[in-house]
Design an enzyme around this catalytic site. Structure first.
Site, mmCIF file in Angstrom:
data_model
loop_
_atom_site.group_PDB
_atom_site.id
_atom_site.type_symbol
_atom_site.label_atom_id
_atom_site.label_comp_id
_atom_site.label_asym_id
_atom_site.label_seq_id
_atom_site.Cartn_x
_atom_site.Cartn_y
_atom_site.Cartn_z
ATOM 1 N N ASP A 177 2.783 5.275 -6.746
ATOM 2 C CA ASP A 177 4.031 5.146 -5.983
ATOM 3 C C ASP A 177 5.270 4.987 -6.855
ATOM 4 O O ASP A 177 6.392 5.026 -6.340
ATOM 5 C CB ASP A 177 3.921 3.943 -5.034
ATOM 6 C CG ASP A 177 2.914 4.221 -3.948
ATOM 7 O OD1 ASP A 177 1.953 3.437 -3.804
ATOM 8 O OD2 ASP A 177 3.039 5.257 -3.283
ATOM 9 N N HIS B 39 -2.428 -2.393 -9.626
ATOM 10 C CA HIS B 39 -3.407 -1.716 -8.776
ATOM 11 C C HIS B 39 -4.684 -2.546 -8.772
ATOM 12 O O HIS B 39 -5.058 -3.119 -9.780
ATOM 13 C CB HIS B 39 -3.705 -0.306 -9.304
ATOM 14 C CG HIS B 39 -4.308 0.578 -8.268
ATOM 15 N ND1 HIS B 39 -5.651 0.558 -7.974
ATOM 16 C CD2 HIS B 39 -3.744 1.479 -7.444
ATOM 17 C CE1 HIS B 39 -5.885 1.437 -7.012
ATOM 18 N NE2 HIS B 39 -4.756 2.006 -6.661
ATOM 19 N N HIS C 289 0.866 -1.196 0.000
ATOM 20 C CA HIS C 289 0.000 0.000 0.000
ATOM 21 C C HIS C 289 0.895 1.236 0.000
ATOM 22 O O HIS C 289 1.721 1.382 -0.904
ATOM 23 C CB HIS C 289 -0.938 -0.096 1.215
ATOM 24 C CG HIS C 289 -2.054 0.902 1.263
ATOM 25 N ND1 HIS C 289 -2.406 1.722 0.225
ATOM 26 C CD2 HIS C 289 -2.927 1.197 2.267
ATOM 27 C CE1 HIS C 289 -3.425 2.471 0.572
ATOM 28 N NE2 HIS C 289 -3.771 2.187 1.813
#
Ligand code: SDX
Length: 437
Positions: free
Chosen positions: A377, A321, A282
């Site tokens: 990210d 994702h 995460h």
């Protein structure tokens, strides 16, 4: 299950009943389950039984791959089209035209603030940036090399002991004040955790600085009278905060809602949400991306690394994702912004490796078949590192802006008449009754 009369009443007499017809082959019985927004209510399945004293039908959905846990009006994502909107506004427009505090207000209260609302909001947040001096003692109790996320999570929970009135979560005025405190204090907690780790004195908030300027000052000010961050870096941080503000029912938002559903105070609930965010799958992924790039080390090692990933020996961190099966719109914005930041800081040498990983992944069948694209990210860490943030601060940089999303989800849950304490069921496959001999 709604009767036809109830549906007619609800639909102004029109019998517009979208239903799912189910036949239970065990009994031959037929059932008609109402469909609302492409969803059926799981509790409507409980009527499906074999014996009258059965518990009734449930759904089984590990990791909630296909379960709506709530009705929400905060964030909309279309994973196939790569769309992200906060309260209907496209993320691209908010990132370009608004400040983080304006977007935090939008996420929390549903509308962009007018001038008066914004002044009150910014003043209240600014007024609550200080931490109680006792928090310093708590920070000092951590080792110098404690991961700042561990400190961040701990201090959030500890703040519940400084504001006992926060337990009155059903009082809107009490909630509003805790929102000011949490949004105001998270940059201070983050910066002080960093300062503790490098043995520098804490820098106090300064009221004439904007939200991102204040954070950079508390992070990096040393002996100068006034810390003057580069406006390009301030804007970059503003945009990064906006991009990270909320993301509907992600792992940490789900934690916030679940913990908050017991009506614990928002400090403890957000500590739990921050703990969930810390995980490498995460919000800890931005830190994991930089460690992955360090491990690869050079461009000539990229093919071997990709081969290892395809052999199942690890993941391409920053890729994939649960919802986006297309390019994460946030990653697009960050990638574009990287050039402006590197224009000030100098290019991050790891950028070449990241770009090569992306080039290969976007045409390699292993990744294409699994619809693995760069997520938020993948590039953010390269910018943070170029801005001189240490790698272990990256998840904390994610948590600061996500506080507004967590609080918005928390408040929406508390105000939702259909919500109650979260308590899933299970499919029990363990031992039947047996006696201790
Ligand atoms: C965030 O939910 C959110 O909205 C989160 C977030 C937010 O704003 O709150 O967007 C922020 O958390 C972004 C995600 C950051 N995490 C990472 O970058 C870590 C690397 N990514 C993966 O761990 C993974 O993609 C997840 C966790 C993000 C999503 O995992 P899923 O949806 O459970 O998908 P999966 O693990 O079932 O993967 C499906 C397939 C599997 O292969 P097979 O078993 O079918 O052969 O894809 C593979 C996985 O092995 N796969 C990857 C991969 N991600 C998935 N293979 C290599 N590298 C990867 N990164």
């Amino acid at each position: 299950m709604e009767t036809k009369e109830a549906v007619q009443k609800k639909n102004g007499g029109a019998l517009k009943l979208d239903t799912l017809k189910i036949t239970d082959s065990r009994t031959g019985k037929e059932f008609e389950i109402p469909i609302d927004h492409e969803t059926v209510k799981a509790t409507d399945l409980r009527k499906i039984k074999v014996k009258d004293d059965d518990f009734g039908m449930m759904t089984y959905d590990p990791a909630f791959m296909n379960t709506a846990s709530c009705k929400s009006r905060i964030t909309f994502i279309d994973g196939d089209k790569g769309i992200l909107r906060y309260r209907g506004y496209p993320i691209e427009q908010l990132a370009e035209k608004k400040s983080y505090l304006e977007v935090a207000y939008l996420v929390l209260y549903g509308e962009l603030p007018n001038k008066t609302q914004y002044e009150e909001w910014e003043n209240q947040v600014r007024f609550h940036t200080y931490l109680h001096e006792n928090v310093k003692g708590l920070m000092e109790s951590f080792r110098y090399d404690a991961h700042p996320m561990g400190i961040f999570v701990s201090v959030l929970a500890a703040l519940s002991t400084f504001y006992p009135e926060a337990k009155h979560v059903l009082d809107p005025e009490v909630r509003r004040k805790q929102v000011w405190r949490l949004i105001g204090k998270v940059p201070t907690i983050a910066a002080w955790a960093y300062r503790h780790s490098i043995g520098l004195p804490y820098v106090y908030p300064e009221n004439d600085l904007t939200y991102p300027e204040n954070f950079l000052s508390m992070m990096f000010k040393v002996a100068e009278a006034k810390y003057k961050p580069d406006p390009v870096l301030v804007k970059a941080l503003e945009v990064l905060f906006i991009l990270h503000a909320d993301h509907e029912q992600n792992c940490s938002a789900n934690a916030m809602r679940s913990i908050g559903s017991s009506q614990v105070d928002p400090y403890c609930a957000s500590a739990g949400a921050a703990a969930a965010l810390y995980g490498p799958l995460h919000g800890g992924a931005n830190e994991a991306v930089l460690r992955m790039l360090d491990e690869i080390g050079s461009m000539d090692k990229v093919p071997a690394f990709i081969k290892d990933v395809k052999d199942g020996k690890g993941k391409l961190m920053g890729f994939g994702h649960r919802v986006y099966k297309n390019y994460d719109p946030r990653a697009k914005i960050i990638k574009k912004m990287a050039d402006q930041v590197f224009g000030v800081t100098g290019k991050n040498p790891k950028l070449e490796i990241a770009l090569e990983l992306e080039r290969i992944a976007l045409q390699d069948d292993y990744f294409v078949k699994r619809k693995l694209y760069p997520n938020v990210d993948f590039y953010s860490g390269l910018i943070y590192q170029a801005m001189k943030f240490p790698v272990d601060m990256f998840p904390v940089l994610f948590a600061i802006p996500r506080m507004s999303g967590w609080l918005a989800q928390w408040e929406e849950m508390l105000m939702d008449p259909e919500q109650k304490i979260a308590r899933p069921r299970q499919m029990y496959l363990g031992s039947d009754k047996r006696d201790v001999n």
